[in-house]
Structures are given as structure tokens and as C-alpha cells.
Design a protein around this motif. Sequence first.
Motif, PDB file in Angstrom:
ATOM      1  N   UNK A 287      81.903  14.869 -30.164  1.00 28.97           N
ATOM      2  CA  UNK A 287      80.728  14.691 -29.245  1.00 28.97           C
ATOM      3  C   UNK A 287      79.863  13.990 -30.004  1.00 28.97           C
ATOM      4  N   UNK A 288      79.764  13.492 -31.361  1.00 32.11           N
ATOM      5  CA  UNK A 288      78.983  12.635 -31.755  1.00 32.11           C
ATOM      6  C   UNK A 288      79.447  11.226 -31.186  1.00 32.11           C
ATOM      7  N   UNK A 289      80.538  11.015 -31.103  1.00 26.01           N
ATOM      8  CA  UNK A 289      81.319   9.647 -30.810  1.00 26.01           C
ATOM      9  C   UNK A 289      81.100   9.553 -29.387  1.00 26.01           C
ATOM     10  N   UNK A 290      81.155  10.336 -28.500  1.00 25.95           N
ATOM     11  CA  UNK A 290      80.719  10.427 -27.047  1.00 25.95           C
ATOM     12  C   UNK A 290      79.580   9.803 -26.890  1.00 25.95           C
ATOM     13  N   UNK A 291      78.391  10.022 -27.766  1.00 30.25           N
ATOM     14  CA  UNK A 291      77.115   9.623 -27.376  1.00 30.25           C
ATOM     15  C   UNK A 291      77.083   8.161 -27.472  1.00 30.25           C
ATOM     16  N   UNK A 292      78.066   7.540 -28.207  1.00 32.08           N
ATOM     17  CA  UNK A 292      78.078   6.196 -28.037  1.00 32.08           C
ATOM     18  C   UNK A 292      79.045   5.704 -26.973  1.00 32.08           C
ATOM     19  N   UNK A 293      79.488   6.255 -26.081  1.00 36.13           N
ATOM     20  CA  UNK A 293      80.377   6.067 -25.133  1.00 36.13           C
ATOM     21  C   UNK A 293      79.587   5.907 -23.550  1.00 36.13           C
ATOM     22  N   UNK A 294      78.555   5.870 -23.656  1.00 37.41           N
ATOM     23  CA  UNK A 294      77.663   5.871 -22.529  1.00 37.41           C
ATOM     24  C   UNK A 294      78.075   6.950 -21.403  1.00 37.41           C
ATOM     25  N   UNK A 295      78.154   8.211 -21.841  1.00 38.89           N
ATOM     26  CA  UNK A 295      78.373   9.303 -20.606  1.00 38.89           C
ATOM     27  C   UNK A 295      77.434   9.426 -20.009  1.00 38.89           C
ATOM     28  N   UNK A 296      77.716   9.967 -18.653  1.00 39.90           N
ATOM     29  CA  UNK A 296      76.675  10.835 -17.961  1.00 39.90           C
ATOM     30  C   UNK A 296      77.101  12.331 -17.933  1.00 39.90           C
TER      31      UNK A 296
ATOM     32  N   UNK B 140      68.577  13.741 -24.494  1.00 40.17           N
ATOM     33  CA  UNK B 140      68.493  12.437 -24.303  1.00 40.17           C
ATOM     34  C   UNK B 140      69.293  11.948 -22.848  1.00 40.17           C
ATOM     35  N   UNK B 141      69.155  12.942 -22.137  1.00 36.39           N
ATOM     36  CA  UNK B 141      69.584  12.478 -20.740  1.00 36.39           C
ATOM     37  C   UNK B 141      70.980  12.757 -20.231  1.00 36.39           C
ATOM     38  N   UNK B 142      71.691  13.708 -20.689  1.00 35.21           N
ATOM     39  CA  UNK B 142      73.204  13.931 -20.394  1.00 35.21           C
ATOM     40  C   UNK B 142      73.339  15.482 -20.030  1.00 35.21           C
ATOM     41  N   UNK B 143      74.199  15.551 -19.044  1.00 34.91           N
ATOM     42  CA  UNK B 143      74.556  16.958 -18.838  1.00 34.91           C
ATOM     43  C   UNK B 143      75.576  17.222 -19.509  1.00 34.91           C
TER      44      UNK B 143
END
Length: 593
Positions: free
Chosen positions: A371-380, A402-405
Motif C-alpha cells: 500500500x505504501x508503494x502504491x501511493x508512489x504509483x499515481x493510483x486512482x 490524499x484523494x484516493x478511493x
Amino acid sequence: MQEQRALGEILMRHGVVAEEALEALYAEQREKPVELFDLVVQNRLATDIDVARALARECGLDFADDIDLDAITLADATRLPLGYARSHRLLVLKEYEDSVAVICGDPLDTAALDDVRATFGKRLVVTVAPPAVVNEAINRVYERQETTSDLEGGEHADNADTIDILESDDDAPIIRWVNSLFAQAAKERASDIHIEPEEKEVLVRYRVDGELYIARRASRQFMSSVIARVKIMAGLNIAEKRLPQDGRISLRIAGRAIDVRVSTVPTSRDHERIVMRLLNKTNVLLDLPDLGFSQRDFLLMDSLVRRPDGIILVTGPTGSGKTTTLYACINRINHPNINILTAEDPVEYEISGIHQVPVQPKIGLTFASALRAFLRQDPDVIMVGEIRDKETAEIAMHASMTGHLVLSTIHTNDAASAFTRLVQMEIEAFRVRSTIVGILAQRLVRVLCPHCKEGYPGTPYELEQLGIDPARTRRRDDRRLSPAYIARSANEIVDYEPVGWRHVEPPTLYRARGCSICDSKGFTGRLGIYELLMADDAVGEAVMQSSDAQSIRRVAQARGMDTLRDDGARKALLGITTVEEVVAATQDDMFDE
């Protein structure tokens, strides 16, 4: 392409598909090699039954929407190789003195029919059926071909990890017997296989529709060989018998890709116990409308998964269908303009367009680190298989703020308990209140067989058990719904009637009977019952006051939430399931008194 055009003209001639729609399908065919029949069904322009019936009329042949497996002569059917029968959607039913009865999914495949005519040297009596029906019959018939076991005189099939086990020619008795477990389990739609050592025998049990039953027995002397065979298939250490082990097997059974999760544990009976979870990778990925939601709850869930941010949680015990629901949610919003990432343990179904990461705690790849790595992968949108600890919960809430679902699961008995569970993880109440937008609790109940279910007048005691007696019905009708529970479709408010019974005469409820179609079980498959809690201001205030789960639950019910038992009662009144199934699945349910 010419044959596909011919099929299109037939469908247009019989009023199944309009000409404009066909031109769009032809254009799609030029981009990817998909048969026109499949495109028509996938785009919901017509059902496979409509298409097959039109082909039968065009060719002047009989049509059947079902196949009586008991009427098929096994020796005649299996004269055609399994691969040939599958690829041409063609099954021989019976050879007569001067003719051969066959059933096919594509009567335009005249070359295949000519091959059968040449094989038997007789004229053909052809019947047309939907291809899906033909394929299922082929699988069931050819499974019966492998029904001799050197261990028990029962059923068996052959195995190899990379080829269909029904087409393998391995002669080893142990291999045949073990493979027969998989073939039979797939045939009966079992979710789990249990291999258990008893004092004098090996006991095999299948879990079908949530219920365990004894499938077969074998002599105890074969237990060591059976365990060794399963361990070899799963890549486990066959010499290690003192510690639990986990592994995986990939199989093909009757054309279906099956992923098997294997778990072994040592027991006091000198042998290990094995449990195998079967995941059918060829199952069609369900969409939200297919899960059995009421109209209101479907529209509310649909609006939740289209939010730009927030956390949606799905709760329930192991095996209650939480992962299926999460997949349906992300599949609903799976579009090229949305970046969706998932962390799963394991990845059960691979979905095109979604990037899925299997967690591996042994090397440090946990839900939290993924999950921490995902935040650096520009997810929606982010899906996390489960929130198990404080670290994962905190990162999920940070992602939401921070604006993610974020979609995830959590193990609690009902929707309201998810709030208290997060607080117990030492998450601040204000963060829980500001990030959670909806919580869905669910259970699975068995679905009555539509061919043999029996109606009867419901008793006052059963209405009370379901919570739809007159007093509770009046209380539900008097509720003032929160705006969060008002569903809209195309900007129009959808009518909502709380579950209950408002008539003098008793309602018709249904019970199981059993017939040949459902193998005398009375049930076919399972369906979800749901409890959707919308995190509105009143619920948020209760969370901020550190209220217990029952207090939060009462607030949500007063605002319009339907409980698990409410939804179960609705499905019982519709004849989908029984009172007993609902009561058993929702025994911890509490009614707002």
C-alpha cells in the motif's frame, strides 16, 4: 469471415439482431478474432438461446435448451475424442440401427457433422442446443468416462499439471485416484476438498454450497501414498511430516483452469490432514448487478464505488464472498482512464486493465508495504485484500485523505462492528469518521432449486424469526430515511419499501425438496445477503462519541439501514432461499426493538 457473415444474415433474417448492430460487430471482429456468436451474446444483443433457436429454425432442425445426460450412451459419445467434441461443440447422444443422434451448438459447422457421419457410417439426426449447454454436457459425459478406481471401485480421472486431467493416460492407481478427487470436485462445484486420516480408512469430504459431506472413502493403507502425491503436485517437502505446509497446484479439468491452494497439518493419527481450496479461474467475473443486491442497495453501492475518495469496507467471515464483492466493485469502474492497483493474498482472478500484486510476507511484501508503494504509483483506486493491523489501516486512511478511493475487507460480524474494530487498532476516532464512507456486511445463503422448491403458507413464528411480523413492519415503515439512504437512478429518486408483511393472509414461503437436477439436495448455488451501512452524520457522531457497535447499529437502522436478516427475509419472501438458511446465516443479528 464469410461464414460469420452468413450467421449474421441468419440472425437478421429471424429478427434476432438488427443490421446496424451487426455492422458494429463486424468492425469489432476485424480488430480481434472473436466469433460473431460470442460477440452477440457478450454485447447482450441476444441470448445464446435466441441465437441457437434461430440457427435451428434456419436449418430446419429440432431445438433443445437442455440435454438429458442419462439418455446419452457413454460408449457412443466417447468415440469422438474429447478435444474434437469440445472444439466443434458437438456431442454424440446415441447410435441406433440406422442413424446416430447428435446435438451441436453450431449446425453451420457442416464439416464436423460430415466427420461424425463418416465415423459411424450412418445418417445423422441433429438437434441444436446453446453452445454453453453443449459444452457443459460434453464435460459431464467425458468425466464419466474415467470411472474405475483400483483403490475403491469408485470414480477417477487422470492428471497432469499442464494438460487436461481428463485427457491424461497415466495408469498409476494412486495418481488416478487423486485426480478423480479433483475431477469430481469440479463437477460438483466443490469449493474445498478435505482428505482426512481416520482409524481404519481415508475419508474425503467436499464442501459444496457451504456444506461439508462425505464424498468417498479408501483403505488407510493408501493414506501415505495419497499425501505424497498431493505434496508432489503442490511442490511441498514430502519428507517433512511434523510441520504444517502450504502450496499451490494449477490444473485443467474438463477445459477449466483450476487453481488449488493446498494446506497440510500433522495430526495425532500418524498422518497429515490435507485441505485444498479450489478456485475456478474460468468463472465469469461478476458485476455488481449479479451479486443479488436489492435495487436500493445496488444503487447505493454503485454510487460509493464511483466516489473519488474515501474507504469502503466489506466485512464478513471467511468464505462469505468478500473477495468476489471487491472484484465486482473494481470491475464496475475498470476503465482506461482510471489507474487501479490491488494487493491480494493471493491473486484469485486476474483482471485485464488492473495491476494486481500478490503479497509475500516471507520476503517483507505485506499489505502495508504494498500500500505504501502504491501511493508512489499515481493510483486512482486502491484495493487492499484485508486490513489486519494498525499500520495497514493508517496507510489506507492516509491514502483516502490524499484523494484516493480505497476498498478493503475487515473481519467483523456486522457492518457497525467495523468502526469499533478500527478504534481497537488504536486508530483515532476522528480519522475513522472522516475516511469511512460505507461498510458492507455480507453472508452467503443457499439458493433453492427452482425446479423442485415447494411453496407453503408462512407461520407467525417464521415471520417473527425473519423480523417481518406486523409490529416490526410498522416500525420500519415509520422510519424517516436519512438522505444517505435515498437512492437515485438517472437523477430520479427510486421508490423504497422496507421489507415486511402488510397483509392479513400469510405469505408464501418456500422449502427445499430435492430432484434429479439438484442431485436431491434441494439447492443450487449460493447468493449473498447484505447489510449496507452508509456513514452519514448521525453515524459519524456516534463514532466520535466512542459508542459501542450496537449503539452505532441502532443509529444506522433508525436512519434506514437494512440488516442482514432484513435482506435475508426479502429473499425468503421472493422464494430465493429458505427461512432456515436466513436464520442460520444471521443468528447474531439484532433487531431494533
